[in-house]
Scaffold this active site. Structure first.
Site, PDB file in Angstrom:
ATOM      1  N   HIS A 194       0.824  -1.230   0.000  1.00  0.00           N
ATOM      2  CA  HIS A 194       0.000   0.000   0.000  1.00  0.00           C
ATOM      3  C   HIS A 194       0.851   1.270   0.000  1.00  0.00           C
ATOM      4  CE1 HIS A 194      -3.563  -2.371   0.563  1.00  0.00           C
ATOM      5  NE2 HIS A 194      -3.164  -2.849   1.733  1.00  0.00           N
ATOM      6  N   HIS A 243      -6.226  -7.199  -0.070  1.00  0.00           N
ATOM      7  CA  HIS A 243      -6.404  -5.769  -0.333  1.00  0.00           C
ATOM      8  C   HIS A 243      -5.731  -5.379  -1.648  1.00  0.00           C
ATOM      9  CE1 HIS A 243      -6.509  -6.143   4.160  1.00  0.00           C
ATOM     10  NE2 HIS A 243      -7.562  -5.346   4.006  1.00  0.00           N
TER      11      HIS A 243
HETATM   12  N1  Q9C Z   1     -11.936  -3.312   7.924  1.00  0.00           N
HETATM   13  C1  Q9C Z   1      -2.367  -5.064   4.538  1.00  0.00           C
HETATM   14  O1  Q9C Z   1      -2.998  -6.089   4.550  1.00  0.00           O
HETATM   15  N2  Q9C Z   1      -7.886  -1.309   7.414  1.00  0.00           N
HETATM   16  N3  Q9C Z   1      -2.905  -3.895   4.888  1.00  0.00           N
HETATM   17  C2  Q9C Z   1      -9.028  -1.682   6.674  1.00  0.00           C
HETATM   18  C3  Q9C Z   1     -11.357  -2.446   6.941  1.00  0.00           C
HETATM   19  C4  Q9C Z   1      -6.631  -1.231   6.753  1.00  0.00           C
HETATM   20  C5  Q9C Z   1      -4.274  -3.812   5.273  1.00  0.00           C
HETATM   21  C6  Q9C Z   1     -10.251  -1.608   7.527  1.00  0.00           C
HETATM   22  C7  Q9C Z   1      -6.117  -2.556   6.279  1.00  0.00           C
HETATM   23  C8  Q9C Z   1      -4.698  -2.488   5.781  1.00  0.00           C
HETATM   24  C9  Q9C Z   1      -0.927  -5.085   4.133  1.00  0.00           C
HETATM   25 ZN    ZN Z   2      -3.945  -7.075   3.012  1.00  0.00          ZN
END
Ligand code: Q9C
Ligand code: ZN
Length: 671
Positions: A135, A174
């Site tokens: 990200h 994601h």
């Molecule tokens: N429930 C990685 O997996 N929060 N990052 C989302 C939705 C952020 C994920 C909230 C999630 C980041 C590397």
């Molecule tokens: Zn993720």
């Protein structure tokens, strides 16, 4: 050639110091749980252990701005309040005094892995890292990610190793928007990501995560997004996405290196992903990628927040990188309607840029109201028929989760037994030249009904084949190669099928190349799936008896494997695979190797290859190497499929799709 495992204990240091329900899932135990399980399984010990180094300022500068790198550097000396205030300027981010050190180790681990693979020290590997990377953007931390580990590795592979084509597969749940932004106009990096999207209602809520974001400028068609619009995607959905979308493009792209943004929040049990894919699925995804780029696969950990599911999925990935056969997938292999809609819309969006998707029917479908929740999947094939007895119904989610602890690693080290002493070749180190033979009377009894097995050479070959087959069915040998006189090929194959079915195989897949007809006395009980490649014309005589002509062009051969053979094979879930290169099979070594390598993903790798005695040592050698787990050679830039190849495939799909749902790459139109 070996598998690297890159790690450094220091990466467990960074952690959340204040209350933040969104960030608390990204914790040090993620790394220790994965590593402990790798040790417990004896997998860590089989890898080349590399201690991660820090990436340099210049290396971070390959994708990040100098200002951003110094901003992160300064967090080392901030107090908790200042750290929290700075963290608040980014989306889903926490900083810790050790963050800079950890993030430099995470990026450095990826660089070491790529260097080890591209210098030939190892074939492939995994970097176990925190914080994750996909990200993170040129000048922004995002979604627990500080430096973009995989993007830095890709830029480094281009700059320091002179690579021209790098495939990035982001199987994290994601969208790795950071990677997308960094390479969206770059045709030397093909970026594929699937992600929980729910029509834009899931984090990071970006319009550009949808299937119609395909890159820009020179990079048009080199960004491939597969948005999942429902939760609950499972093994069939993931495998279908690889067979019908990622792999056709990947073969056409012909990468020199595969980088995997290996997040395991796409696995069952994960609180973020809410998906259903079991850990074994990651063995299959890894296995399917290993046929690319001569097997040069570098995986780097991204997300994954359910410790049990994460640890198990990491083990499955490493085990497969080490060359062990993938464990069979559980559950009915039927992709859900919503997955098919997503795959179809991504295929339609990419079709203008990829020959492998053209000619086939890729008109966009109107989005239908979602009719299939994961609980409300379509009924099993042939209610009451053989498939029902054969394939167990998909267990409920909770019992699937219980099974996580119950799936043992394959205990049998891959070996190949050759039965033809006159095929002299340089055998790979651990391939056994089989001396044994079945008892003479027993061999004669099996041979009796077949005129072509009367000759002494045919009987000798059959005795060896039966001995080898028994070794496979008993679990002493994983895979094998047997040779037979050309005149006895059909009868020998017939006996092998009968013997397999009567000695423990429940479902037997037979892929017969060249002029080999289905044995006339073979029972129509759904226990044998007969697939002839090299028939005069495409024909589906029943759902278990399929013939197709041998494709003339490499492109046609690839679409035959990805669009027909593997969907049927994954749908059938065999526990034994016979692949026979019969009279006039006309298959080149690399094509045969690719077919065998991909079929090894089925039946726990229990594949018996049947060759003609006058096959070249090169052919036997290449098959021996792929069956023990080596990567097949790249096919190079592939020609397009001929119109005849495309037509044969389309015809068979039309005939077989109603019964074999893994063939579908578009949903049913809801009228
Ligand atoms: N429930 C990685 O997996 N929060 N990052 C989302 C939705 C952020 C994920 C909230 C999630 C980041 C590397
Ligand atoms: Zn993720």
């Amino acid at each position: 050639m070996g598998t690297a495992l890159v790690y450094h204990e220091d990466m467990t240091a960074t952690r959340l110091l204040w209350d933040d329900p969104e960030c608390e899932i990204e914790r040090p135990e993620r790394l220790t749980a994965a590593l402990d399980r790798l040790r417990q399984r004896g997998l860590e010990q089989r890898c080349l252990r590399l201690s991660a180094r820090e990436a340099s300022k210049e290396e971070l500068g390959l994708v990040h701005s100098p200002e951003y790198v110094s901003l992160v550097r300064k967090t080392q000396v901030l107090g908790e309040e200042e750290l929290q205030a700075l963290s608040g300027q980014f989306d889903a981010i926490y900083f810790h005094p050790s963050t800079f050190h950890c993030a430099r180790l995470a990026a450095g681990a990826g660089l070491q892995l790529v260097d080890a693979v591209l210098t030939g020290a190892v074939q492939n590997g995994l970097a176990l890292v925190r914080p994750p990377g996909h990200h993170s953007q040129r000048a922004a931390a995002n979604g627990f990610c500080v430096f973009n580990n995989v993007a830095i590795a890709a830029a480094h592979a281009k700059q320091k190793h002179g690579l021209h084509r790098i495939l990035i597969v982001d199987w994290d749940v994601h969208h790795g928007q950071g990677i997308q932004y960094l390479f969206e106009d770059d045709p030397s990096v093909l970026y594929f990501s699937w992600h929980r999207y729910e029509h834009g209602r899931f984090w990071p809520f970006l319009r550009e995560s949808d299937a119609d974001a395909v890159g820009r400028g020179q990079g048009l068609g080199f960004t491939v997004n597969l948005p999942w619009n429902q939760v609950g995607m499972g093994n069939a959905d993931y495998v279908a996405a690889f067979l019908h979308l990622l792999l056709p493009l990947a073969f056409e792209f012909d990468p020199e290196l595969v980088l995997v943004s290996a997040g395991f929040d796409s696995a069952i049990g994960d609180p973020e992903g809410q998906m259903q894919a079991t850990p074994e699925c990651f063995a299959h995804l890894t296995h399917l990628l290993q046929v690319l780029a001569g097997g040069r696969v570098c995986a780097m950990l991204e997300g994954g927040y359910h410790l049990e599911s994460l640890a198990e999925s990491v083990c499955m990935t490493v085990q497969t990188l080490l060359g062990d056969p993938a464990p069979p997938l559980s559950g009915l292999m039927v992709p859900c309607q919503s997955a098919l809609e997503s795959i179809q819309s991504a295929r339609a969006a990419q079709a203008p840029y990829w020959k492998s998707l053209q000619l086939q029917d890729v008109t966009p479908v109107p989005t239908s109201p979602s009719t299939h929740s994961p609980e409300g999947r379509p009924p099993p094939l042939l209610p009451g028929g053989p498939m029902c007895k054969a394939a167990a119904p998909a267990p409920a989610p909770s019992s699937l989760l219980d099974q996580l602890c119950l799936c043992p690693a394959p205990s049998v080290r891959t070996t190949v037994a050759l039965t033809a002493p006159d095929i002299t070749l340089v055998l790979p180190p651990d391939v056994i030249q089989q001396e044994g033979s079945a008892l003479r009377e027993e061999t004669e009894a099996w041979a009796r009904p077949h005129e072509s097995l009367a000759r002494e050479e045919a009987l000798t070959a059959l005795g060896k084949l039966l001995y080898l087959l028994d070794g496979m069915l008993d679990g002493q040998v994983n895979s094998g190669i047997a040779a037979t006189p050309a005149s006895a090929a059909a009868a020998t194959l017939d006996v092998a099928i009968q013997r397999g079915l009567s000695h423990g195989a429940q479902r037997l897949l037979c892929v017969a190349l060249g002029q080999l007809d289905r044995p006339p006395d073979l029972a129509h009980d759904g226990r044998t799936l007969w697939l002839n490649i090299g028939g005069k014309e495409a024909a589906a005589l029943s759902m278990f008896h399929v013939a197709t002509p041998l494709p003339v062009m490499t492109g046609g051969f690839l679409s035959c494997i990805l669009g027909l053979v593997l969907p049927l094979a994954y749908g059938f879930q065999p526990d034994l695979v016979l692949v026979a290169l019969g009279p006039g099979h006309g298959l080149q070594g690399p094509h045969a190797a690719l077919l065998a390598a991909m079929l090894r993903g089925l039946a726990g790798g229990r594949v018996l290859a049947l060759l003609e005695e006058d096959s070249t040592p090169q052919l036997a050698g290449i098959l021996a190497r792929v069956l023990r787990g080596e990567a097949p050679p790249s096919l190079g830039p592939s020609s397009v499929a001929s119109p005849e190849d495309v037509q044969a495939l389309m015809y068979l799909r039309g005939q077989l799709e109603p019964q074999w749902k893994m063939l579908q790459c578009r949903p049913h139109l809801v009228v």
